[in-house]
Design an enzyme around this catalytic site. Structure first.
Site, PDB file in Angstrom:
ATOM      1  N   HIS A  25      33.776  39.671  49.158  1.00 31.34           N
ATOM      2  CA  HIS A  25      34.795  40.006  50.164  1.00 31.34           C
ATOM      3  C   HIS A  25      35.589  41.216  49.699  1.00 31.34           C
ATOM      4  O   HIS A  25      35.605  41.559  48.505  1.00 31.34           O
ATOM      5  CB  HIS A  25      35.736  38.818  50.413  1.00 31.34           C
ATOM      6  CG  HIS A  25      36.669  38.515  49.273  1.00 31.34           C
ATOM      7  ND1 HIS A  25      37.925  39.081  49.152  1.00 31.34           N
ATOM      8  CD2 HIS A  25      36.517  37.711  48.181  1.00 31.34           C
ATOM      9  CE1 HIS A  25      38.501  38.633  48.057  1.00 31.34           C
ATOM     10  NE2 HIS A  25      37.680  37.800  47.452  1.00 31.34           N
ATOM     11  N   CYS A  26      36.233  41.897  50.655  1.00 25.24           N
ATOM     12  CA  CYS A  26      37.151  42.988  50.332  1.00 25.24           C
ATOM     13  C   CYS A  26      38.546  42.541  50.743  1.00 25.24           C
ATOM     14  O   CYS A  26      38.824  41.337  50.797  1.00 25.24           O
ATOM     15  CB  CYS A  26      36.732  44.280  51.030  1.00 25.24           C
ATOM     16  SG  CYS A  26      36.670  44.165  52.834  1.00 25.24           S
ATOM     17  N   VAL A  27      39.423  43.465  51.071  1.00 26.36           N
ATOM     18  CA  VAL A  27      40.818  43.103  51.374  1.00 26.36           C
ATOM     19  C   VAL A  27      40.934  42.296  52.658  1.00 26.36           C
ATOM     20  O   VAL A  27      41.756  41.388  52.769  1.00 26.36           O
ATOM     21  CB  VAL A  27      41.685  44.378  51.475  1.00 26.36           C
ATOM     22  CG1 VAL A  27      43.127  44.022  51.836  1.00 26.36           C
ATOM     23  CG2 VAL A  27      41.660  45.125  50.158  1.00 26.36           C
ATOM     24  N   THR A  28      40.084  42.597  53.644  1.00 24.56           N
ATOM     25  CA  THR A  28      40.221  41.931  54.945  1.00 24.56           C
ATOM     26  C   THR A  28      38.949  41.252  55.442  1.00 24.56           C
ATOM     27  O   THR A  28      39.002  40.509  56.410  1.00 24.56           O
ATOM     28  CB  THR A  28      40.645  42.954  56.022  1.00 24.56           C
ATOM     29  OG1 THR A  28      39.643  43.980  56.113  1.00 24.56           O
ATOM     30  CG2 THR A  28      41.983  43.586  55.685  1.00 24.56           C
ATOM     31  N   ARG A  29      37.782  41.520  54.805  1.00 23.80           N
ATOM     32  CA  ARG A  29      36.519  41.080  55.395  1.00 23.80           C
ATOM     33  C   ARG A  29      35.646  40.282  54.423  1.00 23.80           C
ATOM     34  O   ARG A  29      35.604  40.590  53.234  1.00 23.80           O
ATOM     35  CB  ARG A  29      35.712  42.298  55.869  1.00 23.80           C
ATOM     36  CG  ARG A  29      36.244  42.940  57.125  1.00 23.80           C
ATOM     37  CD  ARG A  29      35.609  44.295  57.356  1.00 23.80           C
ATOM     38  NE  ARG A  29      36.210  45.313  56.523  1.00 23.80           N
ATOM     39  CZ  ARG A  29      35.747  46.543  56.389  1.00 23.80           C
ATOM     40  NH1 ARG A  29      34.651  46.897  57.005  1.00 23.80           N
ATOM     41  NH2 ARG A  29      36.362  47.422  55.627  1.00 23.80           N
TER      42      ARG A  29
END
Length: 469
Positions: A25-29
């Site tokens: 995952h990244c910051v939002t996804r």
């Protein structure tokens, strides 16, 4: 919010744990590598409370969850699926197997340029501040702020030095990122990039004048004449040099004992790459880069309105395919070669158009979740990040996307016909005006009005007529 329940619903919608190969995952996804994206139940996914949108790009299936929530849902998801937590690189490798050669090439460019984008965007914003301080005709007819208030001139000069650094030493940034991507030592990539802009070399921006005067400096290598020029603002020379450097480094590391690698690998790799770059790679890629730049400039000089119509309209489509990353390299090349770019202003307007369409869905919808998604993704698009608006709202209903790209095509036609230019790449949305050459601010504002009013009004009226939101 029950994060485990949300994770269970997401896992079910994507086809169960058997369909999940790897996850990060990244910051939002959530970034997922799926065996078969065709079995994903998109409608079921969109109806999950935590999900704000989903899309597939570069072989990854990405689900927009939101900052602060994504890490909690991710932990529950990997626990339920039994796949274990994966790094971004592991997910990229799992996703790569489903890409065709063109997709892999585009992904490679994206992986090289996206890490250096914060430096380029920051430089663009700082150049915008410098423009406000030094340009005439903004607050006074024939004077700038520093003309009226000379005490600000030192600040303006300091800002321009800080802002220009990313562009002056651009090959160093690209060299670091490219060699890292290709699997070599990033520090050697920085060195080869800085070698290409060494102050003892003729500055690339002075090359044309030096050719006219017959004063281009040269090296004499055993009777072979090699031009002693730098490659400031150039993209292709350092990309090819970085690839060659990495291949030489990896070749040597496999054959030289660990105990003496420090003495031989770096020096040999840099010397070979440096010689080949100045003798062959540099001149060839410099010419190719100039042909590309000259060709684009000539095309837009002759058919500016048509180029603006096509690029302004197609940019949103390019984002869906991921091919917009290719034009990031072109924008950087244009700025490096000419000092300005005529492509980037259309990018900024395209992003605003997608945000405006998302805002219209927010205004027209009676569904609380969709209203929240329309508002948050619209703000994001106006600040330069369009994926939530594109994949979470506009493509979901189709007509907001069509209205948005039609509006950006009209705006692209207008600003291209007016010759609007940007000093650099900045924030690709409403703040993008600060990267526009001040002489074109009024024309860019008119373009902004087009991509705010047309998508907002058109999408809102169509949504009310269809009653599907």
């Amino acid at each position: 919010m029950n994060h485990r329940k949300q994770a269970e619903q997401i896992l079910e919608a994507i086809g169960g744990k058997e369909n999940l190969s790897a996850a990060t995952h990244c910051v939002t996804r959530l970034r997922l590598a799926l065996h078969d994206e065709g079995i994903v139940d998109q409608e079921k996914l969109n109806n999950i409370d935590a999900v704000k949108g989903a899309f597939s790009t570069n072989g990854q299936f990405q689900i927009v969850v939101g900052q602060g929530t994504v890490d909690k849902v991710y932990k529950e998801l990997v626990d339920l699926a039994g796949v274990g937590e994966s790094s971004k690189e592991e997910v990229k490798e799992a996703s790569k197997q489903k890409m065709n050669p063109l997709q892999r090439a585009i992904k490679t460019l994206a992986d090289i340029f996206i890490p250096i984008l914060p430096a380029i965007v920051t430089a663009g914003l700082l150049l915008g501040i410098n423009n406000i301080l030094t340009a005439t005709g903004i607050f006074w007819d024939d004077q700038s702020i520093i003309d009226v208030y000379p005490q600000w001139s030192g600040i303006a000069n300091m800002i321009i030095i800080i802002a220009n650094t990313a562009f002056v030493f651009l090959p160093g940034l690209i060299g670091w990122s490219a060699v890292k991507k290709f699997g070599g030592s990033p520090i050697l990539g920085i060195v080869i990039g800085l070698v290409l802009v060494h102050p003892d070399l003729l500055n690339a921006w002075s090359y044309g004048e030096a050719v006219k005067e017959g004063s281009v400096p040269t090296w004499d290598l055993f009777g072979m004449t090699v031009e002693k020029i730098g490659y400031q603002g150039q993209v292709l020379p350092v990309l090819v040099a970085s690839y060659l450097l990495t291949k030489i480094e990896l070749f040597l590391r496999k054959r030289i004992p660990d105990s003496i690698q420090l003495l031989f690998v770096g020096p040999i790799a840099l010397l070979l790459t440096g010689f080949l770059t100045f003798i062959i790679i540099g001149p060839v890629t410099f010419a190719i880069g100039n042909w590309i730049t000259d060709g684009l400039v000539a095309t837009f000089d002759m058919f500016a309105w048509l180029g603006g119509l096509i690029y302004g309209g197609l940019y949103g489509v390019l984002v869906i395919t991921g091919m917009h990353h290719t034009f990031l390299a072109v924008d950087i090349q244009l700025v490096g070669s000419t000092g300005t770019t005529f492509l980037w202003p259309m990018l900024a307007l395209s992003n605003i158009a997608q945000g405006s369409a998302a805002f219209a869905i927010w205004a027209a919808s009676k569904d609380d979740k969709l209203k929240g998604l329309g508002l948050s993704s619209g703000i994001s698009a106006w600040l330069g990040i369009t994926e939530p608006a594109l994949f979470g709202v506009n493509l979901r209903f189709k007509y907001p996307f069509i209205i948005a790209i039609s509006s950006s095509a009209i705006a692209g036609l207008y600003i291209s016909a007016q010759g609007v230019l940007a000093n650099s790449i900045g924030v690709g949305g409403v703040p993008g005006i600060f990267s526009i050459v001040t002489d074109y601010w009024l024309d860019f504002i008119i373009g902004m009005a087009i991509v705010i009013i047309l998508p907002s009004v058109g999408t809102y009226l169509y949504a009310k007529r269809k009653k599907d939101v």
